[in-house]
Design an enzyme around this catalytic site. Structure first.
Site, PDB file in Angstrom:
ATOM      1  N   TRP A  81     -15.869  11.005 -13.061  1.00 42.96           N
ATOM      2  CA  TRP A  81     -15.040  10.751 -11.885  1.00 42.96           C
ATOM      3  C   TRP A  81     -14.485  12.037 -11.278  1.00 42.96           C
ATOM      4  CZ3 TRP A  81      -9.994  12.420 -12.018  1.00 42.96           C
ATOM      5  CH2 TRP A  81      -9.421  12.625 -13.275  1.00 42.96           C
ATOM      6  N   ASN A  94     -11.076   2.327   3.225  1.00 39.72           N
ATOM      7  CA  ASN A  94     -10.639   2.165   1.845  1.00 39.72           C
ATOM      8  C   ASN A  94     -11.549   1.246   1.031  1.00 39.72           C
ATOM      9  OD1 ASN A  94      -8.549   2.618  -0.251  1.00 39.72           O
ATOM     10  ND2 ASN A  94      -8.371   0.402  -0.117  1.00 39.72           N
ATOM     11  N   TRP A 113      -9.284   7.485  -8.112  1.00 39.49           N
ATOM     12  CA  TRP A 113     -10.530   7.699  -8.843  1.00 39.49           C
ATOM     13  C   TRP A 113     -10.425   7.164 -10.267  1.00 39.49           C
ATOM     14  CZ3 TRP A 113     -15.445   8.708  -7.835  1.00 39.49           C
ATOM     15  CH2 TRP A 113     -15.770   9.136  -6.559  1.00 39.49           C
ATOM     16  N   TRP A 173       1.927   1.677  -3.493  1.00 41.17           N
ATOM     17  CA  TRP A 173       0.860   2.219  -4.349  1.00 41.17           C
ATOM     18  C   TRP A 173       0.811   3.743  -4.229  1.00 41.17           C
ATOM     19  CZ3 TRP A 173      -2.138   0.655  -8.238  1.00 41.17           C
ATOM     20  CH2 TRP A 173      -3.258   1.422  -8.583  1.00 41.17           C
ATOM     21  N   TRP A 202     -20.521  10.763 -20.076  1.00 39.83           N
ATOM     22  CA  TRP A 202     -20.938  11.044 -18.700  1.00 39.83           C
ATOM     23  C   TRP A 202     -22.282  11.751 -18.670  1.00 39.83           C
ATOM     24  CZ3 TRP A 202     -18.101   8.147 -15.860  1.00 39.83           C
ATOM     25  CH2 TRP A 202     -16.716   8.016 -16.063  1.00 39.83           C
ATOM     26  N   GLU A 212       0.831  -1.207   0.000  1.00 43.80           N
ATOM     27  CA  GLU A 212       0.000   0.000   0.000  1.00 43.80           C
ATOM     28  C   GLU A 212       0.868   1.260   0.000  1.00 43.80           C
ATOM     29  OE1 GLU A 212      -3.297  -0.120  -0.422  1.00 43.80           O
ATOM     30  OE2 GLU A 212      -2.915  -2.274  -0.619  1.00 43.80           O
TER      31      GLU A 212
END
Length: 487
Positions: free
Chosen positions: A363, A345, A386, A282, A310, A279
């Site tokens: 988004w 999360n 996102w 990331w 969208w 993590e």
């Protein structure tokens, strides 16, 4: 101003609000000169102004840093305005001829730092920049062909394989902290919300001490079961270190060092430590990507996704923001976010998927809301995560992966403790119907004191219909495959 040895040096704090493991501060103290700790609130210098929740955290973190410095005979000099102009004023007032700072790597902030360094050099002032926020500086982790990685796993392997060993650097034993020039009063900055004070239920301890305590508590109580526990939103099984890392109250090296030590000493299984370090990697991946591909803060990393059709749905967006979608897990997450400035999360993925897949809302709308309401709002992580959910990012989840908020709730909150905490109007509903209240018999709803459409909303969209609509939208764009290395 006297001899060079009497001239102070400036340590320009930004998102490194700590004294330990701070390379800029360590280098500054090594000069043997007096150190002037400075923080400048430049509303235009970061490219994107802080969100409201971040300002709440910044207020507390700056106060904590100032208190730590006062214990050592100094203080934090606060200024507000254009950073370059304020630095030049301080240099003129104090005779400082060196500025030490830990670099920021978001594109606009990075460019702004470079411009300031050049301007100071023109005035005879040397700027010294360091990496105090990442395990590896962006641009230092590249593929065999010398290109940035676009796929996480090979990036992580390269990052951790080439990670240099560095000794721990505690708070400098000797800090010469003169009184220095005048400082603004942080109370006049009004960073804490007042009318209304929506932060009353925030339960955080910003600052270096709070960060250290959070790390210790995580290692002692949650790291041993991290791989499985991190997916259960009712548990305190995540580190909650993200805001501390974002504001630099603790360094990622300190975190990784402590987690590795717990594994080496046999306190936790190596697999659990490795999962957590993934993590951290990331987070690094996100920052490296944004630094190397600045456009992704505004546009899809994979350009074909800029053609997504969208929808404009103001009512749906409002229902999502306020936790009134009719899907209990989604609503619980959005209410947790508003009440605490943070969201688990696992639930972040579900609520993000709901916005971009179920409602087919861009988004960027969700990213902007998270930016304003998260205490850990980090530009690179926010944008990357996102886009991961939307399918438009580097190494993203496939667009056709559409989280079902019902099955996610039943799997990760089977006893309903998380939903009942944040959606109390459903508290009396039996587990069987908790994640699908619209399917409960009328008598059950009545016994639980629930009137659908009144005390709790009906679903604003049908899952099956929304899923079909999202998949149809996907057919309108041409998705290109990405190779394994992603370069």
């Amino acid at each position: 101003m006297g001899s060079d040895t009497a001239r102070p040096v400036i340590v320009w704090f930004r998102r490194d609000l700590r004294l330990a493991e701070n390379p800029a501060l360590t280098a500054a103290t090594a000069t043997g000169r007096p150190v002037l700790p400075v923080y400048i609130l430049d509303d235009d210098g970061d490219g994107r102004p802080h969100g409201a929740a971040s300002l709440w955290w910044l207020d507390k973190s700056l106060r904590a840093l100032d208190a730590d410095l006062r214990q050592r005979g100094g203080r934090l000099i606060l200024r507000r305005g254009n950073a370059e102009a304020e630095l030049l004023r301080l240099i003129e007032q104090t005779g400082a001829d060196h500025v030490f700072m830990n670099r920021r790597f978001e594109p606009d902030a990075f460019a702004n730092d470079a411009d300031i360094a050049h301007a100071l050099k023109a005035e005879g002032v040397e700027c010294h920049g360091f990496n105090g926020s990442l395990l590896a500086r962006p641009g230092s982790v590249l593929s065999g062909t010398g290109k940035p990685y676009r796929v996480f796993t090979p990036f992580m392997k390269a990052l951790l394989q080439d990670l240099p060993e560095r000794p721990e650097t505690p708070v400098p034993a000797t800090l010469i902290l003169p009184a220095g020039p005048s400082s603004e009063d942080i109370d006049t900055w009004a960073l804490h919300p007042s009318v209304p004070d929506w932060s009353q239920s925030f339960d955080w301890t910003p600052g270096e001490v709070g960060a250290t305590e959070a790390l210790t508590a995580f290692i002692e109580s949650a790291l041993a079961d991290y791989a499985a526990g991190r997916d259960i939103p009712e548990r305190l099984s995540t580190s909650r270190l993200s805001p501390h890392l974002h504001f630099g109250e603790i360094s990622p090296r300190s975190v990784v060092r402590a987690v590795c030590a717990a594994s080496i000493q046999g306190h936790v299984a190596p697999a659990q430590a490795d999962k957590f370090i993934t993590e951290i990697a990331w987070r690094e991946f996100s920052t490296h990507l944004l630094h190397q591909f600045p456009f992704m803060a505004e546009r899809a990393f994979r350009p074909e996704y800029d053609n997504m059709p969208w929808r404009s749905d103001p009512e749906g967006l409002k229902a999502w923001k306020t936790g009134a979608t009719g899907y209990p897990l989604v609503d619980a997450g959005m209410r947790q976010l508003w009440a605490t400035g943070w969201m688990h999360n696992r639930v972040r993925m579900v609520v993000a998927s709901f916005l971009v897949k179920h409602l087919l809302i861009d988004w960027r709308e969700g990213e902007a809301w998270f930016w304003d309401t998260l205490v850990d709002a980090d530009l690179a992580s926010n944008v990357q995560n996102w886009q991961w959910v939307a399918g438009s990012g580097a190494d993203a989840a496939p667009y056709f992966r559409i989280f079902n908020p019902v099955t996610q709730g039943e799997k990760f909150d089977p006893a309903g403790r998380y939903v009942r905490r944040w959606v109390p109007e459903l508290r009396a509903l039996p587990d069987r119907w908790l994640h699908v209240p619209w399917t409960a018999p009328s008598a059950v709803l009545a016994d639980a004191g629930i009137r659908l459409g009144h005390t709790y909303p009906r679903p604003i969209v049908d899952h099956a219909e929304a899923r079909a609509r999202a998949l149809e939208a996907l057919k309108l764009i041409s998705v290109r495959p990405m190779d394994e290395e992603g370069v």
